[in-house]
Structure formats: structure tokens, C-alpha cells
Design a protein around this motif. Structure first.
Motif, mmCIF file in Angstrom:
data_model
loop_
_atom_site.group_PDB
_atom_site.id
_atom_site.type_symbol
_atom_site.label_atom_id
_atom_site.label_comp_id
_atom_site.label_asym_id
_atom_site.label_seq_id
_atom_site.Cartn_x
_atom_site.Cartn_y
_atom_site.Cartn_z
ATOM 1 N N LYS A 93 0.819 -1.211 0.000
ATOM 2 C CA LYS A 93 0.000 0.000 0.000
ATOM 3 C C LYS A 93 0.855 1.263 0.000
ATOM 4 C CE LYS A 93 -3.834 -2.170 0.019
ATOM 5 N NZ LYS A 93 -4.343 -2.453 -1.305
ATOM 6 N N ARG A 94 2.121 1.100 0.411
ATOM 7 C CA ARG A 94 3.035 2.238 0.494
ATOM 8 C C ARG A 94 4.425 1.754 0.094
ATOM 9 N NH1 ARG A 94 5.553 4.433 5.654
ATOM 10 N NH2 ARG A 94 6.083 6.590 5.178
ATOM 11 N N ALA A 95 5.042 2.436 -0.867
ATOM 12 C CA ALA A 95 6.399 2.103 -1.300
ATOM 13 C C ALA A 95 7.281 3.326 -1.084
ATOM 14 C CB ALA A 95 6.415 1.685 -2.766
ATOM 15 N N VAL A 96 8.353 3.142 -0.333
ATOM 16 C CA VAL A 96 9.292 4.220 -0.025
ATOM 17 C C VAL A 96 10.570 3.933 -0.809
ATOM 18 C CG1 VAL A 96 10.584 5.403 1.781
ATOM 19 C CG2 VAL A 96 8.290 4.514 2.271
ATOM 20 N N PHE A 97 10.996 4.902 -1.623
ATOM 21 C CA PHE A 97 12.117 4.700 -2.531
ATOM 22 C C PHE A 97 13.353 5.439 -2.052
ATOM 23 C CE2 PHE A 97 8.316 3.893 -4.889
ATOM 24 C CZ PHE A 97 8.647 2.853 -5.747
ATOM 25 N N CYS A 98 14.512 4.807 -2.270
ATOM 26 C CA CYS A 98 15.795 5.436 -1.998
ATOM 27 C C CYS A 98 16.812 4.881 -2.985
ATOM 28 C CB CYS A 98 16.238 5.201 -0.549
ATOM 29 S SG CYS A 98 16.553 3.489 -0.108
ATOM 30 N N GLY A 99 17.991 5.486 -3.035
ATOM 31 C CA GLY A 99 19.039 5.000 -3.922
ATOM 32 C C GLY A 99 19.516 6.059 -4.893
ATOM 33 N N VAL A 100 20.032 5.608 -6.043
ATOM 34 C CA VAL A 100 20.585 6.505 -7.057
ATOM 35 C C VAL A 100 20.119 6.062 -8.450
ATOM 36 C CG1 VAL A 100 22.617 7.069 -5.685
ATOM 37 C CG2 VAL A 100 22.751 5.178 -7.278
ATOM 38 N N ASN A 101 20.275 6.873 -9.376
ATOM 39 C CA ASN A 101 20.400 8.308 -9.361
ATOM 40 C C ASN A 101 19.008 8.920 -9.296
ATOM 41 O OD1 ASN A 101 23.139 9.202 -9.441
ATOM 42 N ND2 ASN A 101 23.338 8.366 -11.495
ATOM 43 N N ALA A 102 18.844 9.903 -8.442
ATOM 44 C CA ALA A 102 17.521 10.455 -8.152
ATOM 45 C C ALA A 102 16.780 10.923 -9.392
ATOM 46 C CB ALA A 102 17.647 11.615 -7.160
ATOM 47 N N THR A 103 17.489 11.592 -10.293
ATOM 48 C CA THR A 103 16.819 12.173 -11.459
ATOM 49 C C THR A 103 16.856 11.262 -12.685
ATOM 50 O OG1 THR A 103 18.838 13.347 -12.074
ATOM 51 C CG2 THR A 103 17.246 14.531 -10.687
ATOM 52 N N ALA A 104 17.290 10.037 -12.512
ATOM 53 C CA ALA A 104 17.306 9.082 -13.628
ATOM 54 C C ALA A 104 16.573 7.816 -13.193
ATOM 55 C CB ALA A 104 18.738 8.793 -14.066
ATOM 56 N N CYS A 105 17.310 6.821 -12.739
ATOM 57 C CA CYS A 105 16.710 5.524 -12.420
ATOM 58 C C CYS A 105 15.632 5.593 -11.339
ATOM 59 C CB CYS A 105 17.788 4.529 -12.021
ATOM 60 S SG CYS A 105 18.913 4.177 -13.377
ATOM 61 N N VAL A 106 15.851 6.397 -10.296
ATOM 62 C CA VAL A 106 14.853 6.476 -9.225
ATOM 63 C C VAL A 106 13.552 7.052 -9.765
ATOM 64 C CG1 VAL A 106 14.252 7.490 -6.995
ATOM 65 C CG2 VAL A 106 16.562 6.593 -7.367
ATOM 66 N N CYS A 107 13.608 8.241 -10.387
ATOM 67 C CA CYS A 107 12.345 8.850 -10.834
ATOM 68 C C CYS A 107 11.689 8.035 -11.947
ATOM 69 C CB CYS A 107 12.524 10.316 -11.215
ATOM 70 S SG CYS A 107 13.201 10.633 -12.823
ATOM 71 N N ARG A 108 12.459 7.403 -12.823
ATOM 72 C CA ARG A 108 11.861 6.602 -13.903
ATOM 73 C C ARG A 108 11.223 5.326 -13.371
ATOM 74 N NH1 ARG A 108 17.000 8.061 -17.261
ATOM 75 N NH2 ARG A 108 16.325 10.105 -17.989
ATOM 76 N N THR A 109 11.872 4.694 -12.403
ATOM 77 C CA THR A 109 11.291 3.496 -11.799
ATOM 78 C C THR A 109 10.018 3.848 -11.039
ATOM 79 O OG1 THR A 109 13.435 2.392 -11.671
ATOM 80 C CG2 THR A 109 11.714 1.602 -10.180
ATOM 81 N N VAL A 110 10.075 4.934 -10.266
ATOM 82 C CA VAL A 110 8.884 5.368 -9.518
ATOM 83 C C VAL A 110 7.756 5.719 -10.483
ATOM 84 C CG1 VAL A 110 7.940 7.134 -7.991
ATOM 85 C CG2 VAL A 110 10.186 6.146 -7.515
ATOM 86 N N ARG A 111 8.068 6.464 -11.537
ATOM 87 C CA ARG A 111 7.040 6.866 -12.504
ATOM 88 C C ARG A 111 6.303 5.639 -13.053
ATOM 89 N NH1 ARG A 111 9.911 9.274 -16.807
ATOM 90 N NH2 ARG A 111 10.022 11.148 -15.543
ATOM 91 N N ARG A 112 7.055 4.636 -13.491
ATOM 92 C CA ARG A 112 6.439 3.450 -14.081
ATOM 93 C C ARG A 112 5.700 2.624 -13.034
ATOM 94 N NH1 ARG A 112 3.688 1.746 -18.040
ATOM 95 N NH2 ARG A 112 3.935 -0.451 -18.452
ATOM 96 N N TYR A 113 6.316 2.415 -11.872
ATOM 97 C CA TYR A 113 5.676 1.641 -10.813
ATOM 98 C C TYR A 113 4.382 2.311 -10.362
ATOM 99 C CZ TYR A 113 4.837 -0.852 -6.481
ATOM 100 O OH TYR A 113 4.246 -1.591 -5.492
ATOM 101 N N ALA A 114 4.409 3.629 -10.184
ATOM 102 C CA ALA A 114 3.225 4.368 -9.743
ATOM 103 C C ALA A 114 2.104 4.287 -10.771
ATOM 104 C CB ALA A 114 3.583 5.826 -9.473
ATOM 105 N N LYS A 115 2.461 4.329 -12.033
ATOM 106 C CA LYS A 115 1.449 4.236 -13.084
ATOM 107 C C LYS A 115 0.806 2.850 -13.108
ATOM 108 C CE LYS A 115 0.660 5.210 -17.937
ATOM 109 N NZ LYS A 115 1.213 5.720 -19.180
ATOM 110 N N LEU A 116 1.609 1.818 -12.916
ATOM 111 C CA LEU A 116 1.094 0.445 -12.909
ATOM 112 C C LEU A 116 0.326 0.115 -11.632
ATOM 113 C CD1 LEU A 116 4.205 -1.433 -14.320
ATOM 114 C CD2 LEU A 116 2.029 -1.050 -15.504
#
Length: 159
Positions: A93-116
């Protein structure tokens, strides 16, 4: 509520941004273990890029190689599909993200995961790193880039 801590790309290939982020990610992992969260390590293995050092950075090998950590491999900078498949049976129900790179892999992974997974509250924590410096906190920049009604930046681990 089931919460997952998702640690993205803390590996040798990205050491210039990963190494300074290790203390924050260690704090995130300790917090997640204390709270009983699911812990997921997402690693960029190869794909169409030349990933020559997929190993975890030395400061996190022990913490992210334990039997209780779900390992997810991705072959590009967007691990949202792989992450979604790996977590599908956990009722997250809640996913907390950390790691690198914030403006590349992190935001792209979050964007896709959040959409799905629009039902999941996706939080980009303060435990993110990047090669480039920004005027705003990195998690705010990444959350803005990721977009979506279920994505936000938040200080989760106290720093």
C-alpha cells in the motif's frame, strides 16, 4: 498497511553518487527492518547498456544480501515493470524509494511503478543521491520528474 522500502541501483557502476548516499540508505534499511517493512533491492544488470560493475557498493553488501531482501534485476533505467511483478503478491500500500540516481533511475522506476500501481502511495525519501547538484532537495526534484497523483517527496528517515 504493507510498506516496502525499495533501494535502487546502489552498485559499483554508480559509485560516484552511491558512496555518499550509503549512510542515508543504511539508516533507511535499519528503519525498515525495525518497522517490519518489506525490503527490495533493485539492480541494473545490463540490457542495452554496458554495466560493467553490477555488484553492490561495499558499504551495503551485507545489508542488501540477506535472505529477507527481495532481489529485483532490471535491464534498463526503468525498473517499474520488474518491481511491479516482484511485489504483486505482497499487497503493498506504500512504497518508499531510496538510492541513485535520483533524477534518472529512481524517478523513472517510480514513474512506471506508480502508473502500474495507482493504489500504492509512492514516496521518494530523502535517502537519494545524484551526480548533479540541484537547488531543491533531490527527492523533491525526483518526485516532480516522476509525477503522478500517487507520488510525493517526503522526509521519512529524519535527515
Amino acid at each position: 498497511m504493507t510498506t516496502a522500502l525499495v533501494v535502487i541501483d546502489m552498485q559499483q557502476q554508480f559509485r560516484s553518487s552511491a558512496v555518499p548516499t550509503i549512510p542515508l540508505v543504511k539508516r533507511a534499511i535499519s528503519h525498515a527492518r525495525r518497522e517490519g517493512w518489506l525490503i527490495v533491492s533493485v539492480r541494473f544488470i545490463n540490457g542495452n547498456y554496458s554495466i560493467t560493475e553490477p555488484e553492490l557498493v561495499p558499504g551495503l553488501i551485507r545489508a542488501l544480501s540477506r535472505h529477507d531482501v527481495i532481489q529485483v534485476e532490471k535491464d534498463d533505467d526503468n525498473g517499474g515493470n520488474e518491481l511491479s511483478a516482484a511485489l504483486s503478491s505482497y499487497n503493498i500500500k506504500r512504497a518508499v524509494f531510496c538510492g541513485v540516481n535520483a533524477t534518472a533511475c529512481v524517478c523513472r522506476t517510480v514513474r512506471r511503478y506508480a502508473k502500474l500501481n495507482p493504489e500504492v502511495d509512492c514516496i521518494i525519501s530523502e535517502a537519494v543521491g545524484n551526480d548533479v547538484r540541484y537547488a531543491q532537495p533531490l527527492n523533491v526534484v525526483a518526485a516532480s520528474d516522476a509525477g503522478g497523483p500517487n507520488v510525493r517527496a517526503e522526509v521519512v528517515f529524519g535527515g
